[in-house]
Design an enzyme around this catalytic site. Structure first.
Site, short mmCIF file in Angstrom:
data_model
loop_
_atom_site.label_atom_id
_atom_site.label_comp_id
_atom_site.label_asym_id
_atom_site.label_seq_id
_atom_site.Cartn_x
_atom_site.Cartn_y
_atom_site.Cartn_z
N LEU A 1 0.82 -1.21 0.00
CA LEU A 1 0.00 0.00 0.00
C LEU A 1 0.85 1.26 0.00
CD1 LEU A 1 -2.76 -1.00 2.58
CD2 LEU A 1 -2.96 -0.92 0.10
N GLY B 1 7.52 4.16 3.54
CA GLY B 1 8.09 5.39 4.07
C GLY B 1 9.43 5.10 4.74
N THR B 2 9.92 6.09 5.45
CA THR B 2 11.20 5.92 6.15
C THR B 2 11.09 4.82 7.19
OG1 THR B 2 11.57 8.29 5.84
CG2 THR B 2 12.98 7.16 7.42
N GLY C 1 9.21 2.09 7.21
CA GLY C 1 8.99 0.73 6.73
C GLY C 1 7.94 0.72 5.64
N LYS C 2 7.12 -0.33 5.62
CA LYS C 2 6.11 -0.48 4.58
C LYS C 2 4.75 -0.78 5.19
CE LYS C 2 9.40 -2.33 1.20
NZ LYS C 2 9.77 -3.44 0.29
N VAL C 3 3.71 -0.48 4.42
CA VAL C 3 2.34 -0.84 4.80
C VAL C 3 1.78 -1.72 3.70
CG1 VAL C 3 0.03 -0.01 5.35
CG2 VAL C 3 2.02 1.31 6.08
N ASP D 1 3.17 15.31 14.17
CA ASP D 1 3.37 15.11 12.74
C ASP D 1 2.03 15.12 11.99
OD1 ASP D 1 4.87 14.84 10.45
OD2 ASP D 1 5.04 12.67 10.58
#
Length: 533
Positions: free
Chosen positions: A205, A208-209, A211-213, A325
């Site tokens: 999906l 990013g910095t 990891g992954k989704v 954030d």
């Protein structure tokens, strides 16, 4: 002829059988659900024994050589219930075959070919395919002329299984399980991979910095979920544990999720990756803006977004938690459904109208608590993504709950215009743009900033802009930044109230900035804004 020795060879492949699941997509009808497909198997080779005998043959040059004669038995039958690559059906038994004469090297090569063919069975090549690691292949037999010693049986392959990925390795060459990470510590996503013996991956999906989704199917409940897979790097693992702690606390305080923060469903450690499982939602608000060619949201949608966001952040602040954030990338739509309308192009009377996507649902969830900080715990010096960073952070004056409020102000303006309010990557330029938008910072706040960051100021408390080294483009960008009442022209009551709310959210001095609790009481939210495009 040398004595015959039996050499049992156990080629063990792991087989995972999962039926395709056709469940509803939580992201809404506009996202096509993944159709049920045949699962790609990661098999172990069929178990059979190989008997061999040592004989002598005369080669083409007339020399006598010792060779190994191998005879094997057919593999067991396979059932279509667990095979989608043309395996044998249960009633059908393949004919018994014998191989005339094969050398050991030839047998090993055929075993390797069997491994390659079985791992390729199943669905068509996925969009993103992991390169085959050398350790995935069946190791070739050691090429020794002499038969084994009087201990005539030796297990030459040993399987170490992690989830659904299997690594066959010999005692001589094994260095541990096959790596599932790339060189940066990101988990390599493989469709139909089984994570934690429960979740079957569907697709990536986002990345990013951290990891992954991935989208996955919970095979226990047949529901689709999102799994955030943290990089196998110590600092990211440590940060993820903080996020898990925060999410557990939020779920405990709001079990029904009335405050619309993402809910943690499960968490575990898989192959040195911390994994966080949550409900599967739609795309982030930023992606919707981008796909909509950065067209602004209708004003009645902005009001609904603002109310939900302020409620979510007010909940965090009541729990002494600062998100730090907030940005459109960290706001997810629950549903992606939209309809298309045609809108006239401003300033072009004879131009063909442009199509614009209008959301059918404005329900959202606040996500990504990886940087969230409790008020009484350690505060890192710099937080927030650049475009949504409050001035007190840039000036090194410390930060607290008001930094979230400032980020919300930037987000609401972006919803209104379609574009980020501050587009810069330089601290001094950013502060100069802020003064263009909000007017000069107060004397009190400027003096505090000058004590902390004297390089940004001159004559005591005046922002030192432009510096002699400032580029022509930088000066042009600052001059092009419009005051907030030009960005949101107070043409009617809706805009006037919205402008006033944004001005209070974007106040320079955090001590003068409105709180989220007071912002929720602003007259803007009592307006009945009609539907528009």
């Amino acid at each position: 002829m040398a004595a015959v020795h039996a050499l049992p060879v156990m080629y063990s492949y792991h087989r995972q059988s999962l039926n395709g699941v056709n469940t509803g997509n939580a992201a809404g009808p506009s996202v096509l659900p993944t159709p049920p497909v045949a699962s790609r198997k990661r098999k172990r080779a069929q178990q059979y024994t190989v008997s061999y005998s040592e004989v002598q043959e005369t080669d083409s040059d007339g020399r006598v050589r010792d060779v190994i004669v191998i005879e094997d038995t057919p593999p067991p039958t396979m059932s279509p219930a667990t095979t989608h690559g043309g395996g044998y059906s249960a009633p059908y038994q393949p004919p018994v075959f014998t191989v005339p004469i094969r050398t050991r090297a030839r047998a090993a090569a055929e075993a390797q070919a069997l491994s390659a063919s079985t791992s390729a069975s199943g669905i068509a090549p996925p969009p993103k395919k992991r390169k085959r690691e050398p350790a995935d292949d069946i190791r070739t037999l050691p090429s020794k002329k002499a038969a084994p010693s009087s201990q005539n049986s030796l297990a030459i392959t040993q399987t170490k299984s992690w989830g659904s990925r299997s690594a066959a390795a010999t005692d001589e060459t094994s260095k541990g399980p096959v790596s599932c990470d790339d060189k940066e510590g990101h988990y390599i996503i493989v469709p139909d991979d089984i994570i934690y013996k429960r979740y079957r991956t569907v697709r990536l999906l986002g990345q990013g910095t951290f990891g992954k989704v991935v989208e996955a199917i919970d095979t226990f409940t047949n529901t689709r979920v999102a799994i955030k897979i943290i990089r196998a790097i110590p600092k990211y693992r440590d940060a993820s544990r903080i996020e898990v702690r925060v999410l557990r606390e939020l779920k405990k305080k709001d079990p029904l999720n009335t405050n619309k923060c993402i809910h943690l469903l499960d968490t575990f450690d898989h192959r040195n990756h911390v994994c966080l499982v949550s409900e599967l939602l739609g795309m982030c608000v930023y992606d919707f803006l981008k796909d909509n060619e950065f067209a602004p949201f209708p004003r009645h949608h902005i009001q609904r977004f603002a109310l939900q966001l302020l409620n979510s952040v007010a909940f965090l602040h009541r729990e002494s938690l600062i998100h730090t954030d907030l940005k459109p990338e960290n706001i997810l739509l629950v549903h992606n459904d939209y309809h298309i309308v045609n809108v006239p192009v401003p300033g072009k009377k004879n131009a063909a109208p442009k199509s614009k996507r209008i959301l059918d649902s404005t329900e959202i969830r606040l996500i990504d608590f990886g940087s969230a900080t409790f008020e009484k715990e350690y505060h890192s010096q710099v937080v927030s993504t650049r475009h949504y960073r409050a001035p007190e952070i840039i000036l090194g004056l410390g930060w607290s709950f008001p930094c979230d409020v400032y980020s919300l102000g930037c987000i609401l303006v972006e919803f209104y215009t379609g574009m980020a309010l501050f587009q810069t990557h330089d601290n001094l330029e950013h502060l100069a743009m802020m003064e263009m938008v909000m007017g000069k910072m107060s004397e009190r706040f400027a003096r505090a900033g000058a004590r902390s960051k004297p390089e940004f100021f001159k004559d005591g408390s005046k922002l030192d802009w432009p510096k002699p080294k400032a580029s022509r483009q930088s000066k042009k960008d600052v001059r092009a930044t419009r005051p907030i009442d030009h960005v949101i022209p107070p043409t009617d009551q809706i805009n006037r109230h919205f402008l006033n709310l944004v001005q209070k959210l974007l106040a320079f001095d955090p001590t003068q900035r409105i709180t989220v609790a007071d912002a929720l009481k602003h007259p803007y939210f009592s307006l009945n804004i009609p539907a528009e495009i």
